[in-house]
Design a protein around this motif. Structure first.
Motif, PDB file in Angstrom:
ATOM      1  N   GLU A 160       0.799  -1.036  -0.067  1.00 20.99           N
ATOM      2  CA  GLU A 160      -0.076  -0.094   0.102  1.00 20.99           C
ATOM      3  C   GLU A 160       0.887   1.204  -0.039  1.00 20.99           C
ATOM      4  N   ALA A 161       2.033   1.209   0.779  1.00 20.19           N
ATOM      5  CA  ALA A 161       2.887   2.166   0.826  1.00 20.19           C
ATOM      6  C   ALA A 161       3.468   2.715  -0.574  1.00 20.19           C
ATOM      7  N   VAL A 162       3.986   1.580  -1.190  1.00 18.46           N
ATOM      8  CA  VAL A 162       4.852   1.755  -2.539  1.00 18.46           C
ATOM      9  C   VAL A 162       3.769   2.032  -3.541  1.00 18.46           C
ATOM     10  N   GLY A 163       2.569   1.585  -3.400  1.00 11.84           N
ATOM     11  CA  GLY A 163       1.378   1.933  -4.373  1.00 11.84           C
ATOM     12  C   GLY A 163       0.983   3.419  -4.299  1.00 11.84           C
ATOM     13  N   LEU A 164       1.238   4.084  -3.324  1.00 12.77           N
ATOM     14  CA  LEU A 164       0.852   5.585  -3.236  1.00 12.77           C
ATOM     15  C   LEU A 164       1.216   6.365  -4.376  1.00 12.77           C
ATOM     16  N   ASP A 165       0.330   7.135  -4.864  1.00 13.36           N
ATOM     17  CA  ASP A 165       0.713   8.113  -5.821  1.00 13.36           C
ATOM     18  C   ASP A 165       0.394   9.595  -5.108  1.00 13.36           C
ATOM     19  N   VAL A 166       1.479  10.681  -5.664  1.00  3.73           N
ATOM     20  CA  VAL A 166       1.419  11.822  -5.142  1.00  3.73           C
ATOM     21  C   VAL A 166       0.231  12.246  -4.760  1.00  3.73           C
ATOM     22  N   ASP A 167      -1.036  12.295  -5.822  1.00  2.00           N
ATOM     23  CA  ASP A 167      -2.448  12.748  -5.562  1.00  2.00           C
ATOM     24  C   ASP A 167      -2.866  12.010  -4.349  1.00  2.00           C
ATOM     25  N   ASP A 168      -2.477  10.876  -3.889  1.00  2.00           N
ATOM     26  CA  ASP A 168      -3.162  10.285  -2.786  1.00  2.00           C
ATOM     27  C   ASP A 168      -2.842  10.638  -1.273  1.00  2.00           C
ATOM     28  N   VAL A 169      -1.693  11.648  -1.427  1.00  3.91           N
ATOM     29  CA  VAL A 169      -1.530  12.260   0.039  1.00  3.91           C
ATOM     30  C   VAL A 169      -1.953  13.618   0.037  1.00  3.91           C
ATOM     31  N   ASP A 170      -2.914  14.019   0.950  1.00  6.36           N
ATOM     32  CA  ASP A 170      -3.498  15.222   1.325  1.00  6.36           C
ATOM     33  C   ASP A 170      -2.972  15.873   2.595  1.00  6.36           C
ATOM     34  N   GLN A 171      -1.819  16.832   2.202  1.00  4.72           N
ATOM     35  CA  GLN A 171      -1.111  17.204   3.346  1.00  4.72           C
ATOM     36  C   GLN A 171      -1.914  18.126   4.135  1.00  4.72           C
ATOM     37  N   THR A 172      -2.951  18.782   3.555  1.00  6.74           N
ATOM     38  CA  THR A 172      -3.819  19.854   4.333  1.00  6.74           C
ATOM     39  C   THR A 172      -4.935  19.056   4.988  1.00  6.74           C
ATOM     40  N   GLU A 173      -5.254  17.893   4.670  1.00  7.36           N
ATOM     41  CA  GLU A 173      -6.026  17.282   5.286  1.00  7.36           C
ATOM     42  C   GLU A 173      -5.440  16.050   6.465  1.00  7.36           C
ATOM     43  N   ARG A 174      -4.081  16.095   6.161  1.00 12.02           N
ATOM     44  CA  ARG A 174      -3.280  14.946   6.720  1.00 12.02           C
ATOM     45  C   ARG A 174      -3.794  13.494   6.572  1.00 12.02           C
ATOM     46  N   ALA A 197       8.198  14.458   7.406  1.00 10.35           N
ATOM     47  CA  ALA A 197       9.260  13.789   6.513  1.00 10.35           C
ATOM     48  C   ALA A 197       8.909  13.527   5.075  1.00 10.35           C
ATOM     49  N   LEU A 198       7.560  13.720   4.933  1.00 12.43           N
ATOM     50  CA  LEU A 198       6.894  13.405   3.322  1.00 12.43           C
ATOM     51  C   LEU A 198       7.374  14.854   2.734  1.00 12.43           C
ATOM     52  N   ALA A 199       7.053  16.099   3.536  1.00  9.49           N
ATOM     53  CA  ALA A 199       7.338  17.237   2.851  1.00  9.49           C
ATOM     54  C   ALA A 199       8.789  17.498   2.403  1.00  9.49           C
ATOM     55  N   ALA A 200       9.506  17.092   3.335  1.00 11.45           N
ATOM     56  CA  ALA A 200      10.935  17.254   3.047  1.00 11.45           C
ATOM     57  C   ALA A 200      11.449  16.516   1.894  1.00 11.45           C
ATOM     58  N   PRO A 207      12.008  15.368  -6.587  1.00 10.49           N
ATOM     59  CA  PRO A 207      12.237  16.022  -7.895  1.00 10.49           C
ATOM     60  C   PRO A 207      13.336  15.544  -8.645  1.00 10.49           C
ATOM     61  N   VAL A 208      14.536  15.442  -7.551  1.00 12.10           N
ATOM     62  CA  VAL A 208      15.905  14.857  -8.047  1.00 12.10           C
ATOM     63  C   VAL A 208      15.680  13.447  -8.661  1.00 12.10           C
ATOM     64  N   LEU A 209      14.956  12.592  -8.023  1.00 13.41           N
ATOM     65  CA  LEU A 209      14.675  11.254  -8.470  1.00 13.41           C
ATOM     66  C   LEU A 209      13.975  11.131  -9.821  1.00 13.41           C
ATOM     67  N   ALA A 210      13.040  12.242  -9.727  1.00  9.48           N
ATOM     68  CA  ALA A 210      11.887  11.927 -10.663  1.00  9.48           C
ATOM     69  C   ALA A 210      12.607  12.304 -12.134  1.00  9.48           C
ATOM     70  N   ALA A 211      13.655  13.309 -12.194  1.00  7.29           N
ATOM     71  CA  ALA A 211      14.358  13.651 -13.098  1.00  7.29           C
ATOM     72  C   ALA A 211      15.155  12.538 -14.088  1.00  7.29           C
ATOM     73  N   VAL A 219       4.671   8.294  -5.102  1.00  7.65           N
ATOM     74  CA  VAL A 219       5.306   8.912  -4.228  1.00  7.65           C
ATOM     75  C   VAL A 219       6.697   8.557  -4.050  1.00  7.65           C
ATOM     76  N   PHE A 220       7.036   7.236  -3.831  1.00  6.69           N
ATOM     77  CA  PHE A 220       8.429   6.816  -3.424  1.00  6.69           C
ATOM     78  C   PHE A 220       8.795   6.052  -4.873  1.00  6.69           C
ATOM     79  N   LEU A 221      10.074   6.947  -5.104  1.00  2.49           N
ATOM     80  CA  LEU A 221      10.725   6.609  -6.490  1.00  2.49           C
ATOM     81  C   LEU A 221      12.181   5.962  -6.091  1.00  2.49           C
ATOM     82  N   ASN A 222      12.422   5.018  -7.048  1.00  5.68           N
ATOM     83  CA  ASN A 222      13.774   4.552  -7.220  1.00  5.68           C
ATOM     84  C   ASN A 222      14.779   5.395  -7.778  1.00  5.68           C
TER      85      ASN A 222
END
Length: 309
Positions: A160-174, A197-200, A207-211, A219-222
């Motif tokens: 479930e954790a590695v399956g998260l996409d960026v849009d699945d995390v709502d930092q405003t609603e936590r 930790a997620l925000a950092a 962005p460095v990994l995504a490039a 969310v989590f990239l190799n």
């Protein structure tokens, strides 16, 4: 022990059915073949030459032999005995459905219930030491810290954790939207340390990994910019546990167990924990209450002046 030809033929037909029509895995087929070999040897000793001759008493005696030993072999563990009984029940059900048997004499014989294993949970101090020492300030280290914080904060399964996409995390609603077993989604709260930790990670590292990749939504990239695998996430936890000096085997499920146990020890209702974990039945979650009861017993035995009589 020579097995009567009629019994061997019936078992062979059943195993062929599993192979051709059910696509059963080779390991499962091998296990069923071993279990049914033991069963047909039991029947042969009892003077049974074909499957239609088997009575419920024969099946019950076989189950008793699995539990207690049959003079030739030692008793099986409850889980192995349960698997053998499932194989026997399936064989008879197949024979009945195929018209080879006039009755399913094994339907009333049930496998033994394996003993309930208590989940392994780390003490709170060990979890905090694990998380505080996780990762470094480079992109991979920030990712690893965010991953482990999220696992403990939400009780998510590793998939479930590695399956998260960026849009699945709502930092405003936590919150985080997890895709659980059977395609069922659940919305879970995320604690402030995990959000930090997620925000950092999302600002300074992702962005460095995504490039280096092709625009993955994960969310989590190799290191190549693709979605982090379960195996890599597992290794991340293992490495962090070793750095923290935590003895024993620590897996992603250990953090999930720790999440649930610590919630219940803190007074959370078991049905709330059930929802957070994504368990279909509260019975699955109630095992964590046994962990808490055991802890209470240990504290009572060492702290109460009249505990030892």
């Amino acid at each position: 022990m020579a097995i009567p030809a009629a019994l061997s033929a019936a078992v062979g037909r059943y195993l062929d059915h599993l192979t051709v029509e059910r696509g059963t895995a080779r390991n499962t087929l091998d296990s069923y073949a071993r279990d049914l070999r033991r069963y047909t040897e039991h029947l042969a000793v009892a003077g049974v030459g074909s499957l239609p001759e088997v009575t419920e008493r024969h099946v019950a005696e076989f189950l008793a032999g699995l539990r207690e030993g049959d003079g030739q072999r030692p008793p099986l563990a409850a889980s192995s005995a349960a698997r053998a009984v499932v194989a026997v029940r399936s064989l008879h059900r197949f024979g009945y459905r195929e018209g080879l048997l006039s009755a399913d004499v094994a339907s009333g014989v049930h496998p033994p219930t394996p003993p309930r294993r208590l989940p392994k949970a780390l003490p709170v101090d060990d979890v905090l030491r694990l998380l505080d020492g996780a990762g470094s300030e480079d992109p991979r280290g920030l990712r690893d810290r965010a991953l482990l914080e999220l696992l403990y904060s939400t009780g998510a399964r590793i998939s479930e954790a590695v399956g998260l996409d960026v849009d699945d995390v709502d930092q405003t609603e936590r919150t985080a939207l997890l895709d659980g077993k059977g395609g069922k989604q659940r919305l879970v709260p995320v604690g402030r340390p995990a959000l930090a930790a997620l925000a950092a990670y999302l600002v300074r590292a992702r962005p460095v990994l995504a490039a280096k990749g092709r625009g993955s939504a994960a969310v989590f990239l190799n290191a190549r910019g693709g979605r982090l695998s379960r195996q890599s996430a597992w290794q991340t936890l293992k490495d962090s546990a070793e750095r923290a000096g935590i003895a024993g085997d620590v897996s992603p499920h250990t953090l999930r167990h720790s999440f649930a146990t610590h919630l219940i020890e803190g007074g959370a209702d078991v049905r709330v924990v059930q929802e957070l974990l994504g368990h279909a039945s509260v019975t699955t979650t109630q095992v964590y209450t046994l962990v808490t009861v055991n802890t209470l017993r240990e504290v009572f035995a060492t702290a109460h002046p009249r505990a030892r009589g």
